[in-house]
Scaffold this motif. Structure first.
Motif: not given
Lengths: 258, 467
Positions: A54-55, A58-59, A87, A90, A122
């Motif tokens: 999941a992380r 997102v990135h 960054p 977000l 996202l």
């Protein structure tokens, strides 16, 4: 499944799993077992692995050039929001909703019924995985008479970025395909937001949303495309979107990616 | 509008108005930056904290941060202020107040008597001058005891809300997750479901399932389906088994309007729930959830920082003598609380402010996947809150909420906190765990793997296996 349990041989048969039936009733992480008060290693690692996926979703950076080429020939137009990096994206949803003015010249003003905008949101992972097939399914279903603007791919974008893009293209309505906030179970879900008469400042209540499009028990490309095309047609016919266009199958509220 | 000044590093900083001073003095967080009201740099913030330390507490009664005429929450705060309770600290500045709170003079009974004399803005202001250890040390001295079918907030106890959510509200799935939590000793604060479908019929179905389970096993606890207060009023009118009335609330009238509520509708629901008389040990019948950033999210923040607005939500809550109040601290996302550091700080602030204002404060220690946080941060915050004496924490199976798609604490985490810090469940629930044999005589829970018989019998009774 056999009615009879298999006959067990050997000295130490495993007792039946008391959680078997309950586990079938929920995807929740129940019956994990215990080591002292803590979760066993296997359960801890499974959770960490799901969170890692999941992380990373997102990135992940969208390979916009590859996606633009995969969506259309000649490739889709590429634009970006005012958020320069992840960054900032977000922290500052307001910047993700605004088009970088440097991109305006690449959006030719026309007179179209519908614009189709693909946005990383996202989950660039989700968009990379599902946008080409979903867009193809939508294009295959659009009526011939409907005037479609050139396809657009947008980076570091929120749902409302589609408003400014559609306005610049001269489109009466817009469909934004966007990566949804990744969950532990599904890191690559995408959503579609439809807006009639999109312009800067359009409120989220004026949109219709179809969410949970993915291949892990979510909405299929065909089912999602059916709904999107039906909604787009109704939106253009009735000249509105949002709560007023709500039916039982649809949720009109913008979700976390807004 | 009064101006406040401070000199730092050869620069004179001027702050126009109390709201601007509070915002600049607030520890850094992304939501105040998004609102454009945060300190512009570290020196600006330090200067604001110095200026704030010199503001008399009494000034907060004259200079409100949201206009009295336009906001019923401000009117509730000002009209409900207890001047006699305030008297012991009425002469202090915010800085004096911090020193006094940390001193031996501020004992548990003294702080309990003081609570009605404090406004949310005073409490938010002093929190901005406090380090994390100060927030823990003072909160630990506060005690707020409440009761329905269990007694919550007793010293040496840590309760939990069991949150058995399911992605399609399937009753069998909700029961499965509930059994998992009960076998791991959770659920003494509440068994509370967030429904997917926000309808009266669906909520009644789920309430009946949970009430039947509770009665069949004589579990001393309360249950709740977290639906909108207007739905719960309707459910009570139809005779549904409502223990507690739930509602999300915020710190301004406009933000509450965004939630579809005002004080009048909360009063109506409170009266209706009291009239049911379903509590056996007490009549605290309300459950509120809050969270920093909700007012900005609703575009109803009046230029006030998110932590001060959060404290104002507690003024709404305390008017209704709730059983449970919790901040859902990391749920709202990184545009309000960016990372683990901000979430941990906010969780400690919220618990401190709630307790000091006299609320039975709990916390949903949680985060989303787009925040810069992970389970290590949740371990840290949960441990700090348990040391600070938090009334209850929220727990879900394996820390993974499969309906709301965020991560909270697990039932195992509650066990870790209790055994590491010597904390016990609510006394009535603890006795039930012992009577059913789910816990051993020393209070440790039996696991299904080892001495499994009582737990297996319980699972079988509850329909989990064929027995």
């Amino acid at each position: 499944m056999a009615e009879q349990p298999p006959v067990r041989h050997g000295p130490d048969p495993q007792p039946p799993d008391p959680w078997a039936r309950l586990r079938a009733a929920t995807p929740a992480r129940i019956g994990l077992g215990q080591v002292g008060d803590a979760q066993p290693t296997r359960a801890v690692l499974a959770f960490q692995a799901a969170h890692a996926l999941a992380r990373d979703a997102v990135h992940a950076r969208l390979d916009a050039a590859a996606l633009a080429a995969a969506l259309a020939d000649p490739p889709a137009i590429r634009v970006r929001s005012l958020a320069p990096d992840r960054p900032t994206y977000l922290r500052r949803p307001d910047l993700g909703r605004r088009l970088d003015p440097a991109c305006l010249p690449s959006l030719p003003k026309g007179d179209h019924d519908l614009a189709l905008v693909v946005v990383d949101g996202l989950s660039a992972t989700g968009i990379t995985a599902h946008a080409p097939a979903l867009v193809a399914a939508i294009l295959a279903r659009l009526p011939r008479h409907l005037g479609l603007a050139p396809l657009v791919v947008a980076e570091e974008g929120r749902v409302a970025l589609g408003d400014e893009i559609a306005e610049a293209l001269g489109a009466r309505a817009v469909v934004v395909i966007i990566g949804e906030r990744p969950g532990l179970t599904v890191p690559d879900s995408v959503g579609a937001y439809l807006t009639y008469a999109p312009k800067r400042g359009t409120r989220d209540a004026e949109r219709n949303c179809i969410s949970n499009i993915h291949r892990n028990g979510g909405l299929s490309y065909a089912a999602a495309a059916d709904k999107i095309v039906w909604l787009a047609g109704e939106m253009l016919r009735r000249r509105l979107s949002g709560v007023a266009l709500k039916d039982d199958q649809l949720v009109s509220l913008a979700g976390s990616a807004s | 509008m009064a101006a406040f000044t401070a000199d730092l590093g050869g620069t004179r900083y001027v702050f126009a108005g109390l709201a601007g001073l509070l915002a600049a003095a607030s520890p850094p967080r992304s939501g105040d930056e998004l609102a454009g009201i945060a300190a512009t740099n570290a020196a600006h913030r330090a200067a604001a904290q110095q200026a704030l330390a010199d503001v008399p507490l009494a000034h907060f009664l004259d200079a409100v941060v949201v206009p009295y005429e336009n906001d019923e929450v401000t009117r509730l705060i000002i009209d409900g202020h207890d001047a006699a309770a305030f008297a012991p600290v009425a002469h202090m500045t915010v800085g004096d107040f911090r020193d006094w709170l940390l001193s031996d003079a501020a004992t548990t009974p003294v702080l309990t008597a003081l609570a009605p004399g404090l406004t949310p803005e005073m409490v938010a202001a002093v929190s901005k001058l406090m380090r994390n250890q100060d927030l823990i040390a003072v909160a630990r001295k506060c005690r707020v005891e409440v009761a329905f079918r269990t007694t919550l907030g007793l010293p040496g106890r840590l309760a939990s809300r069991l949150q058995p959510n399911h992605p399609s509200d399937d009753p069998a799935g909700i029961v499965a997750a509930t059994l998992d939590g009960l076998l791991l000793g959770s659920g003494d604060a509440l068994i509370g479901v967030n429904p997917v479908t926000d309808s009266v019929g669906n909520a009644i179905t789920l309430l009946e399932v949970l009430d039947e389970l509770r009665q069949r096993h004589a579990i001393p606890t309360q249950s709740c389906v977290l639906t909108h207060v207007t739905n719960t009023i309707e459910i009570m009118a139809r005779g549904g088994p409502v223990d507690l009335v739930f509602q999300s609330i915020a710190g301004t009238e406009a933000a509450n309007r965004g939630f579809g509520v005002d004080l009048a509708i909360l009063r109506e629901a409170h009266e209706a729930a009291l009239s049911l008389k379903r509590g056996t040990l007490g009549n605290n019948v309300m459950y509120f959830e809050t969270g920093q950033g909700s007012a900005l999210s609703a575009d109803a923040h009046h230029g006030v920082d998110q932590q001060t607005l959060e404290a104002r939500a507690y003024a709404v809550a305390r008017a209704f003598r709730p059983l449970l109040v919790n901040t859902v601290v990391g749920f709202i996302g990184p545009e309000y609380l960016y990372d683990g550091k901000q979430i941990i700080r906010a969780g400690l602030e919220d618990h401190f402010c709630g307790k000091l204002l006299g609320l039975p404060m709990g916390v949903d220690v949680c985060y989303t996947n787009h925040a810069e946080a992970d389970q290590d941060d949740m371990d840290t915050l949960a441990t700090l809150l348990a040391i600070a004496g938090v009334n209850f924490l929220i727990a879900v199976p394996g820390a993974d909420d499969v309906m709301l798609n965020y991560q909270s604490l697990s039932f195992h985490d509650i066990l870790y906190l209790r055994s590491t810090l010597g904390l016990r469940p609510a006394p009535e629930f603890e006795a039930w765990l012992a009577e059913t044999g789910l816990a051993r005589p020393d209070g440790r829970l039996r696991t299904l793997d080892r001495d499994a018989l009582p737990a297996q019998r319980f699972l079988a009774l509850a329909g989990g296996t064929d027995g």
